[in-house]
Design a protein around this motif. Structure first.
Motif, PDB file in Angstrom:
ATOM      1  N   ARG A 219       0.640  -1.191   0.019  1.00 24.52           N
ATOM      2  CA  ARG A 219      -0.099   0.045  -0.176  1.00 24.52           C
ATOM      3  C   ARG A 219       0.814   1.416  -0.031  1.00 24.52           C
TER       4      ARG A 219
ATOM      5  N   VAL B  51      -2.837   5.989   0.218  1.00 21.20           N
ATOM      6  CA  VAL B  51      -3.706   6.590  -0.932  1.00 21.20           C
ATOM      7  C   VAL B  51      -4.789   5.474  -1.184  1.00 21.20           C
ATOM      8  N   ALA B  52      -5.851   6.168  -1.225  1.00 23.44           N
ATOM      9  CA  ALA B  52      -7.117   5.444  -1.562  1.00 23.44           C
ATOM     10  C   ALA B  52      -7.750   5.395  -2.951  1.00 23.44           C
ATOM     11  N   ASN B  53      -7.337   6.701  -3.737  1.00 28.64           N
ATOM     12  CA  ASN B  53      -7.623   6.669  -4.911  1.00 28.64           C
ATOM     13  C   ASN B  53      -7.246   5.637  -5.921  1.00 28.64           C
ATOM     14  N   GLN B  54      -8.199   4.730  -6.651  1.00 30.24           N
ATOM     15  CA  GLN B  54      -7.599   3.802  -7.244  1.00 30.24           C
ATOM     16  C   GLN B  54      -7.064   4.248  -8.629  1.00 30.24           C
ATOM     17  N   LYS B  55      -7.275   5.138  -9.012  1.00 25.89           N
ATOM     18  CA  LYS B  55      -6.694   5.492 -10.402  1.00 25.89           C
ATOM     19  C   LYS B  55      -5.145   6.145 -10.084  1.00 25.89           C
ATOM     20  N   LEU B  56      -5.176   6.845  -8.857  1.00 25.54           N
ATOM     21  CA  LEU B  56      -3.750   7.377  -8.432  1.00 25.54           C
ATOM     22  C   LEU B  56      -3.038   6.077  -8.130  1.00 25.54           C
ATOM     23  N   ILE B  57      -3.374   4.919  -7.502  1.00 23.11           N
ATOM     24  CA  ILE B  57      -2.768   3.835  -7.067  1.00 23.11           C
ATOM     25  C   ILE B  57      -2.042   3.191  -8.511  1.00 23.11           C
ATOM     26  N   GLU B  58      -2.961   3.093  -9.410  1.00 25.17           N
ATOM     27  CA  GLU B  58      -2.479   2.682 -10.768  1.00 25.17           C
ATOM     28  C   GLU B  58      -1.719   3.350 -11.411  1.00 25.17           C
TER      29      GLU B  58
END
Length: 212
Positions: free
Chosen positions: A29, A50-57
Motif C-alpha cells: 500500500r 493512498v485510497a484513489n484507485q486511479k492514482l494507485i494505478e
C-alpha cells in the motif's frame, strides 16, 4: 512508463526530485506524507494511505529503480523517491494451481528466480521484476509449497528449525507445480544489500567546501 510522463520528463528535465513524501508498506500500500515539510507528530512524519484507485494505478505504472538501487515514482516531470518498509515489491498469489504470482502493481510474474526465508518466516521472492516480500495473507498457502527433494511436504519441526534456529535449508525446495527452486535463508536487514536496493533514499551529500 506512461507516454505522457515520458513527454513531461523530456519537456522539463530539471525539476527537483522529492524525498520522504511517498512510502510503500509491507502489504503493498502506498502512503503520502501529510502536513507541511518538517511538521511531524511525535517526532515522526505522518503518512496517509493512498485510497484513489486511479492514482494507485498511475503510481504503479510509473514505478522504477535508478542506477543506485533507489526506487521512485515518476510523477510527470518530477521524480519522487519511495521509502520502503521492506522490499520494493510486494508479491501476492495470482493463481493457486499451479502457483503463480503478481506484483502489488498488478504485473504478472513470468519467471520465479529464487526464494528466500527470513528470520521471521517471511518469504521473499525474486522474479524478473525484482525482489519482493510475499503478502502476509498469502504466506500460509505458500508455505505449503515447501518440500523435501523427494517431494514430501516439509514437516512443522523442520520449518520451525529453519525460522528459529537458522537450520541448514539444503534439501528444502519451493515448488509451484511447474518449477522447483531451492530455499535459501536471509536476515531481513541483509536483504537491501543482497538484492541491491535502498530502503530509505536520501539526497546526495553536498560537496565539501574548499578552504582555499
Amino acid at each position: 512508463m506512461d507516454p505522457i510522463v515520458i513527454r513531461a520528463m523530456a519537456k522539463w528535465p530539471k525539476v527537483p526530485v522529492v524525498y520522504g513524501w511517498l512510502a510503500l508498506d509491507r502489504r503493498g500500500r502506498w502512503s503520502i506524507k501529510i502536513g507541511s515539510p518538517g511538521i511531524t507528530k511525535g517526532g515522526a512524519p505522518e503518512f496517509e494511505p493512498v485510497a484513489n484507485q486511479k492514482l494507485i494505478e498511475f503510481i504503479g505504472r510509473n514505478y522504477a529503480q535508478d542506477a543506485a538501487g533507489c526506487w521512485y515514482f515518476q510523477n510527470g516531470p518530477q521524480r519522487v523517491y519511495v521509502e520502503l518498509a521492506y522490499t520494493p515489491y510486494i508479491y501476492r498469489i495470482a493463481r493457486a494451481h499451479p502457483l503463480s504470482f503478481e506484483t502489488h502493481t498488478g504485473a504478472p510474474c513470468a519467471q520465479l528466480q529464487s526464494v528466500w526465508m527470513d528470520e521471521e518466516g517471511n518469504l521473499l521472492l525474486v522474479t524478473e521484476h525484482g525482489p519482493g516480500l510475499l503478502l502476509d495473507r498469502d504466506l500460509p498457502r505458500a508455505l505449503e509449497s515447501l518440500s523435501y527433494a523427494d517431494g514430501h511436504a516439509l514437516d512443522e519441526e523442520k520449518l520451525v528449525a529453519l525460522i528459529e534456529e537458522g537450520d541448514d535449508p539444503a534439501g528444502v525446495y519451493f515448488s509451484t507445480g511447474t518449477d522447483s527452486l531451492p530455499l535459501a535463508l536471509i536476515k531481513s536487514d541483509e536483504a537491501p544489500a543482497r538484492f541491491g536496493y535502498v530502503r530509505e533514499p536520501k539526497p546526495p551529500a553536498a560537496p565539501a567546501m574548499s578552504s582555499d
